[in-house]
Design an enzyme around this catalytic site. Structure first.
Site, PDB file in Angstrom:
ATOM      1  N   ASP A   1       0.814  -1.222   0.000  1.00  0.00           N
ATOM      2  CA  ASP A   1       0.000   0.000   0.000  1.00  0.00           C
ATOM      3  C   ASP A   1       0.848   1.273   0.000  1.00  0.00           C
ATOM      4  O   ASP A   1       0.432   2.304   0.520  1.00  0.00           O
ATOM      5  CB  ASP A   1      -0.956   0.031   1.218  1.00  0.00           C
TER       6      ASP A   1
ATOM      7  N   HIS B   1      -4.442  -2.256  -5.713  1.00  0.00           N
ATOM      8  CA  HIS B   1      -3.755  -1.048  -6.184  1.00  0.00           C
ATOM      9  C   HIS B   1      -4.808   0.012  -6.453  1.00  0.00           C
ATOM     10  O   HIS B   1      -5.783  -0.250  -7.146  1.00  0.00           O
ATOM     11  CB  HIS B   1      -3.075  -1.287  -7.527  1.00  0.00           C
TER      12      HIS B   1
HETATM   13  P1  GTP Z   1      -0.725  -2.969  -2.816  1.00  0.00           P
HETATM   14  O1  GTP Z   1      -0.423  -3.559  -4.128  1.00  0.00           O
HETATM   15  O2  GTP Z   1      -1.981  -3.499  -2.189  1.00  0.00           O
HETATM   16  O3  GTP Z   1       0.414  -3.048  -1.871  1.00  0.00           O
HETATM   17  O4  GTP Z   1      -1.150  -1.376  -2.957  1.00  0.00           O
HETATM   18  P2  GTP Z   1      -0.537  -0.030  -3.566  1.00  0.00           P
HETATM   19  O5  GTP Z   1       0.928   0.069  -3.252  1.00  0.00           O
HETATM   20  O6  GTP Z   1      -0.903   0.123  -4.980  1.00  0.00           O
HETATM   21  O7  GTP Z   1      -1.245   1.097  -2.678  1.00  0.00           O
HETATM   22  P3  GTP Z   1      -2.793   1.369  -2.378  1.00  0.00           P
HETATM   23  O8  GTP Z   1      -3.409   1.860  -3.609  1.00  0.00           O
HETATM   24  O9  GTP Z   1      -3.409   0.220  -1.691  1.00  0.00           O
HETATM   25  O10 GTP Z   1      -2.684   2.516  -1.267  1.00  0.00           O
HETATM   26  C1  GTP Z   1      -2.135   3.756  -1.469  1.00  0.00           C
HETATM   27  C2  GTP Z   1      -3.174   4.847  -1.134  1.00  0.00           C
HETATM   28  O11 GTP Z   1      -2.541   6.117  -1.119  1.00  0.00           O
HETATM   29  C3  GTP Z   1      -4.267   4.965  -2.188  1.00  0.00           C
HETATM   30  O12 GTP Z   1      -5.454   5.349  -1.577  1.00  0.00           O
HETATM   31  C4  GTP Z   1      -3.746   6.065  -3.124  1.00  0.00           C
HETATM   32  O13 GTP Z   1      -4.777   6.744  -3.809  1.00  0.00           O
HETATM   33  C5  GTP Z   1      -3.072   6.972  -2.120  1.00  0.00           C
HETATM   34  N1  GTP Z   1      -1.933   7.748  -2.605  1.00  0.00           N
HETATM   35  C6  GTP Z   1      -0.958   7.379  -3.486  1.00  0.00           C
HETATM   36  N2  GTP Z   1      -0.033   8.362  -3.589  1.00  0.00           N
HETATM   37  C7  GTP Z   1      -0.429   9.355  -2.753  1.00  0.00           C
HETATM   38  C8  GTP Z   1       0.114  10.623  -2.394  1.00  0.00           C
HETATM   39  O14 GTP Z   1       1.160  11.040  -2.841  1.00  0.00           O
HETATM   40  N3  GTP Z   1      -0.607  11.378  -1.496  1.00  0.00           N
HETATM   41  C9  GTP Z   1      -1.752  10.942  -0.929  1.00  0.00           C
HETATM   42  N4  GTP Z   1      -2.378  11.758  -0.068  1.00  0.00           N
HETATM   43  N5  GTP Z   1      -2.287   9.747  -1.239  1.00  0.00           N
HETATM   44  C10 GTP Z   1      -1.629   8.966  -2.126  1.00  0.00           C
HETATM   45  P1  IMP Z   2      -2.315 -12.742   2.755  1.00  0.00           P
HETATM   46  O1  IMP Z   2      -1.362 -12.273   1.716  1.00  0.00           O
HETATM   47  O2  IMP Z   2      -3.752 -12.486   2.425  1.00  0.00           O
HETATM   48  O3  IMP Z   2      -2.046 -14.159   3.164  1.00  0.00           O
HETATM   49  O4  IMP Z   2      -2.034 -11.866   4.074  1.00  0.00           O
HETATM   50  C1  IMP Z   2      -0.826 -11.959   4.811  1.00  0.00           C
HETATM   51  C2  IMP Z   2      -0.429 -10.576   5.337  1.00  0.00           C
HETATM   52  O5  IMP Z   2      -0.089  -9.733   4.247  1.00  0.00           O
HETATM   53  C3  IMP Z   2      -1.523  -9.830   6.108  1.00  0.00           C
HETATM   54  O6  IMP Z   2      -0.906  -9.048   7.111  1.00  0.00           O
HETATM   55  C4  IMP Z   2      -2.134  -8.919   5.055  1.00  0.00           C
HETATM   56  O7  IMP Z   2      -2.731  -7.787   5.621  1.00  0.00           O
HETATM   57  C5  IMP Z   2      -0.882  -8.554   4.252  1.00  0.00           C
HETATM   58  N1  IMP Z   2      -1.139  -8.187   2.844  1.00  0.00           N
HETATM   59  C6  IMP Z   2      -1.298  -9.040   1.784  1.00  0.00           C
HETATM   60  N2  IMP Z   2      -1.466  -8.358   0.651  1.00  0.00           N
HETATM   61  C7  IMP Z   2      -1.388  -7.044   0.981  1.00  0.00           C
HETATM   62  C8  IMP Z   2      -1.449  -5.846   0.217  1.00  0.00           C
HETATM   63  O8  IMP Z   2      -1.590  -5.826  -1.009  1.00  0.00           O
HETATM   64  N3  IMP Z   2      -1.345  -4.682   0.911  1.00  0.00           N
HETATM   65  C9  IMP Z   2      -1.157  -4.672   2.245  1.00  0.00           C
HETATM   66  N4  IMP Z   2      -1.074  -5.762   3.006  1.00  0.00           N
HETATM   67  C10 IMP Z   2      -1.197  -6.942   2.373  1.00  0.00           C
HETATM   68 MG    MG Z   3      -3.020  -1.867  -1.592  1.00  0.00          MG
END
Ligand code: GTP
Ligand code: IMP
Ligand code: MG
Length: 337
Positions: A13, A43
């Site tokens: 995230d 994402h």
């Molecule tokens: P995973 O693949 O699940 O690990 O997720 P991810 O790395 O793609 O991130 P995810 O979208 O779950 O979470 C990031 C959050 O931060 C989202 O709600 C985005 O819209 C937000 N976001 C990304 N960049 C910025 C930023 O620069 N500022 C703010 N305020 N929010 C951001």
């Molecule tokens: P699982 O991957 O569903 O088995 O979860 C194992 C651990 O990884 C837990 O702590 C989840 O919250 C974390 N996790 C898995 N995928 C993500 C992701 O995309 N974003 C944040 N945490 C994740």
């Molecule tokens: Mg995410």
């Protein structure tokens, strides 16, 4: 032309979705390929006021000329995949490697019904762990065994390596983050696979010699969902005072929030072989930076912080995200590389 891999440096995230979508729009890859665990990822991509949460389709889908491939290492939940294909209208360019292992309803039930997984580890309940167990036991079904996936099957490594041989740009996206790596993360509070760049390359079938850039994405205030150690975690009230409240894309769970962890960031950069880094959420460090698109317009506080980050990780911060929207970014790649 080189391949670039984007991975997460903390516990997922970090904003990989936004960074990947931005790079896709600006650098126009012919292929965007997904590595990582599977639909446990969420994402987020925000563009022109619209917000998408993708779990299977590469987040670079916003760039309409790229093929969207899912590597053989990734677990596919056909229902999630087919729903996203329809929702995003990408049936003509979304493809799945025929060797991807399949998540079935029984895996989801096993994930949610298992005390150790659902309560102790706090998994996402998407069936990824139990499906990887079946894969290791060599009893999992593969994408080629699922009739609904037939129109989408391809040989992902062949497509990617052919593109690279033809001097075309390929963008590879990881999911989760360094701290969730089965090998290098906070075991046992981790996901069911390694999440570093080497594994992401293997997921999509490219050898280490073909990878030119590894971009590790960090967020100014790291977050974590689910259980497990978080050395720099702050109390919830403190996060609220700072105005930082986040919820998970897949599970809706509230994310735990912490301060910058230079030690972890450096270790993550090392094992990923980072060549550059992206930093998201600088607007959370200093509200005045919201939406800024030029380095000169950042506040001294933000600039100092970024310099400290570079000192910690020993690679340049080339992309600085200043808000969730795609255009809210400072791109220093031309200046710094
Ligand atoms: P995973 O693949 O699940 O690990 O997720 P991810 O790395 O793609 O991130 P995810 O979208 O779950 O979470 C990031 C959050 O931060 C989202 O709600 C985005 O819209 C937000 N976001 C990304 N960049 C910025 C930023 O620069 N500022 C703010 N305020 N929010 C951001
Ligand atoms: P699982 O991957 O569903 O088995 O979860 C194992 C651990 O990884 C837990 O702590 C989840 O919250 C974390 N996790 C898995 N995928 C993500 C992701 O995309 N974003 C944040 N945490 C994740
Ligand atoms: Mg995410």
């Amino acid at each position: 032309m080189p391949a670039t891999i984007v991975v997460g440096g903390f516990w997922g995230d970090e904003g990989k979705g936004k960074i990947i979508a931005y790079i896709a729009n600006s650098d126009k890859p012919v292929i965007i390929a997904r590595g990582g665990v599977g639909p446990n990822a969420g994402h987020t991509v925000e563009i022109e006021g619209k917000k998408y949460g993708v779990r299977m389709i590469p987040s670079g889908f916003v760039y309409k000329d790229a093929k969207l491939l899912i590597g053989a290492g990734v677990l596919v939940d056909p229902r999630v995949f087919l729903k996203e294909v329809e929702l995003l209208g990408v049936a003509d360019r979304a493809r799945v490697d025929y060797r991807c292992a399949i998540i079935e309803e029984k895996h989801i039930q096993a994930d949610r019904g298992d005390e150790h997984l659902s309560k102790k580890i706090g998994t996402t309940g998407t069936g990824c762990g139990p499906a990887n167990v079946d894969r290791v036991k060599r009893v999992a079904r593969q994408a080629k065994d699922v009739p609904e996936l037939e129109p989408f099957l391809t040989d992902v490594p062949l497509e990617i390596n052919t593109a690279l041989d033809n001097d075309q740009f390929v963008l590879v996206e990881g999911s989760q983050g360094f701290g969730l790596s089965l090998y290098y993360g906070t075991y046992p509070y981790v996901t069911s696979k390694d999440t570093t760049a080497s594994s992401i390359a293997a997921d999509v079938g490219i050898g280490p010699t073909k990878v030119d850039e590894v971009i590790v994405v960090f967020k100014c205030f790291p977050t974590r969902v689910g259980s497990g150690p978080f050395p720099t975690e702050m109390p919830q009230e403190e996060a609220e005072k700072l105005g930082i409240v986040e919820y998970g894309t897949v599970t809706g769970r509230r994310r735990r929030i912490g301060y910058w962890d230079g030690k972890m960031a450096r270790y993550a950069a090392m094992i990923n072989g980072a060549t550059q880094a992206a930093l998201t959420g600088i607007d959370k460090l200093d509200k005045e930076c919201y939406g800024v698109t030029e380095w000169e317009k950042l506040t001294p506080k933000a600039k100092e912080f970024i310099e400290k980050v570079e000192d910690d990780i020993k690679v340049p911060v080339t992309l600085i995200s200043t808000g969730p929207e795609l255009h809210q970014i400072i791109d220093l790649r031309k200046e710094k590389l």
